[in-house]
Design a protein around this motif. Structure first.
Motif, short mmCIF file in Angstrom:
data_model
loop_
_atom_site.label_atom_id
_atom_site.label_comp_id
_atom_site.label_asym_id
_atom_site.label_seq_id
_atom_site.Cartn_x
_atom_site.Cartn_y
_atom_site.Cartn_z
N VAL A 284 36.26 -9.39 12.67
CA VAL A 284 35.08 -8.74 12.10
C VAL A 284 35.00 -7.32 12.66
O VAL A 284 34.98 -7.12 13.88
CB VAL A 284 33.79 -9.51 12.45
CG1 VAL A 284 32.57 -8.81 11.85
CG2 VAL A 284 33.87 -10.95 11.94
N ALA B 160 41.21 -14.12 11.64
CA ALA B 160 40.00 -13.47 11.14
C ALA B 160 39.49 -12.48 12.17
O ALA B 160 39.50 -12.75 13.38
CB ALA B 160 38.93 -14.51 10.83
N TYR C 90 32.92 -17.47 8.91
CA TYR C 90 33.32 -16.19 8.32
C TYR C 90 32.92 -16.16 6.85
O TYR C 90 33.47 -16.89 6.02
CB TYR C 90 34.82 -15.97 8.48
CG TYR C 90 35.22 -15.82 9.92
CD1 TYR C 90 35.02 -14.61 10.59
CD2 TYR C 90 35.75 -16.89 10.64
CE1 TYR C 90 35.34 -14.47 11.93
CE2 TYR C 90 36.08 -16.76 11.98
CZ TYR C 90 35.88 -15.54 12.62
OH TYR C 90 36.20 -15.41 13.95
N GLU D 83 40.33 -11.26 6.78
CA GLU D 83 40.75 -12.65 7.00
C GLU D 83 42.04 -12.93 6.24
O GLU D 83 42.14 -12.63 5.05
CB GLU D 83 39.59 -13.52 6.49
CG GLU D 83 39.88 -14.96 6.27
CD GLU D 83 38.65 -15.66 5.65
OE1 GLU D 83 37.55 -15.57 6.22
OE2 GLU D 83 38.81 -16.29 4.60
N THR E 101 34.59 -8.29 7.33
CA THR E 101 35.52 -9.30 7.86
C THR E 101 36.87 -9.17 7.16
O THR E 101 36.93 -9.02 5.94
CB THR E 101 34.96 -10.72 7.62
OG1 THR E 101 33.69 -10.82 8.26
CG2 THR E 101 35.90 -11.79 8.18
#
Ligand code: ZN
Length: 421
Positions: free
Chosen positions: A86, A84, A184, A164, A162
């Motif tokens: 951001v 993940a 997240y 992911e 984000t």
């Protein structure tokens, strides 16, 4: 569409070749359950190269044990993880977004059915072939490059995004759940599952289970002196078919036009070890779809009751109760309104690019959406490329639809998060 949006879409188009090449590189890494290491390495490097260095998010079964969405499984999570990253906001005032995709694939077997090596991706007449091409490595490439296009166009976003990628979408959903539990989440969650350019508003619940049955071994010269464990499975399987029939007896409002949304699949059946010996052991594994509104505990109780009542009517099974174990998916279904702001906006982005409205989609399978809908804070849906033969031989994804997915998502970012110069 304004000047900046036009520049953003041009950036997506310029990245198209790179995006398809990346999708093919993901397909080239076999990534069935437990074998995700190499595809995760490719993914991690790519995210770093594009400026989104990811964090590895493991799945900790002990820490997640109390989470209602966690699915206990018989395998471990050593050395396996999700990724993940951001992308921070460049301004303020926009709404946050999260792209999620899964990198695990189902088995390519039986290999005889394939016209080419499932892990040697090939492009032919506008389609990319290979296991996972549709479900869902091309979709993963689309979300990566929708975001990368913002940076390539020299633009910024007024809210964080984000990115992911997860494991175990195909068996437990624990990958997405672990990322959510690690914090997240966003105000809009988009997953490019390969259902085409549609807006998913409902999906079924899914549970997995395993039934083990004992018999008595005997030489085949006297089959009547033994108890055939495989044949003792027949009435149990029939009871589950009956439960399936009752779940589908009435049309369900979350699945308009679908006469049989809740499917029981007898996915694994094994037992015995010799043609001339009455089998003393058998087991089968099943997957049962169930309606939104029915809790996991409800469907579990229905499965238990169906098997229990059947066993009561068979003297052998009554005295030697089959063992029933639930593992993997314990996913509740859901339904959200098409009028949710994020879903409406996504539909408008699709329409502005394609000229036609996005159809609503009701899924008779589950996806990682449920984690975000049940336990997250945002509005979540699937919208993705067009694929054929997913979970089958000769899987392929339409490349034009991959580009359309990336363009639609880029436009969504500009209008949901807000562009800044
Ligand atoms: Zn999928």
């Amino acid at each position: 569409m304004d000047r900046r949006e036009a520049a953003l879409l041009q950036a997506v188009d310029r990245l198209n070749e790179e995006m398809i090449d990346f999708a093919a590189r993901l397909v080239a890494e076999p990534s069935t359950l437990g074998n995700e290491a190499s595809v995760l390495q490719v993914m991690e490097q790519q995210m770093r190269d594009l400026g989104y260095p990811p964090r590895r998010v493991g799945v900790d079964p002990v820490a997640l044990a109390g989470h209602p969405g966690f699915a206990p499984v018989p395998w471990d999570y050593q050395g396996r993880y999700n990724l993940a990253a951001v992308r921070p906001a460049d301004g303020a005032g926009g709404k946050s977004a999260l792209f999620n995709g899964h990198l695990d694939v189902v088995s390519e077997q039986p290999i005889e059915g394939w016209r080419r090596d499932p892990y040697c991706p090939e492009i032919e007449q506008g389609w990319l072939y290979g296991r996972g091409a549709g479900d869902m490595k091309a979709g993963v490439a689309a979300i990566v490059y929708a975001l990368a296009a913002v940076d390539r166009a020299g633009l910024g976003l007024a809210a964080p995004v984000t990115l992911e990628v997860v494991i175990e979408e195909e068996c437990s959903g624990n990958g997405a759940l672990a990322c959510l539990a690690a914090g997240y989440d966003a105000e809009a969650v988009l997953i490019p599952e390969p259902f085409g350019p549609t807006i998913l508003t409902s999906q079924v619940g899914v549970c997995w289970f395993k039934v083990q049955v004992k018999g008595v071994p005997k030489h085949a010269l006297d089959t009547g002196g033994g108890v055939n464990a495989i044949e003792k499975c027949y009435p149990l399987i029939a009871a589950l078919r009956e439960l399936e029939r009752s779940l589908n007896a009435e049309p369900h409002p979350a699945f308009p036009g679908i006469s049989h949304p809740f499917n029981f699949n007898l996915g694994v059946l094994k037992g015995g070890d010799w043609p001339s010996t009455v089998p003393a052991f058998a087991e089968f594994h099943g997957r049962l779809g169930f309606p939104p509104g029915l809790s996991y505990e409800d469907i579990r109780a229905l499965v238990e009751r169906a098997l229990d009542q059947t066993a009561q009517h068979d003297p052998w099974l009554a005295a030697h109760r089959p063992s029933l174990e639930f593992y993997g998916f314990r996913s509740q279904g859901h339904q959200v309104p098409m009028e949710l702001e994020a879903l409406r906006l996504l539909g408008r982005c699709h329409q502005d690019l394609s000229g036609s409205p996005a159809a609503e989609f009701h899924s008779t399978a589950t996806t990682d959406l449920r984690a975000f809908v049940h336990y997250g804070r945002g509005q979540a849906t699937c919208f993705g490329p067009l694929a054929e033969n997913i979970h089958a031989s000769n899987e392929r994804v339409n490349l034009q639809s991959v580009l359309h997915t990336a363009r639609t998502y880029a436009l969504f970012l500009s209008r949901w998060c807000g562009l800044v110069d």
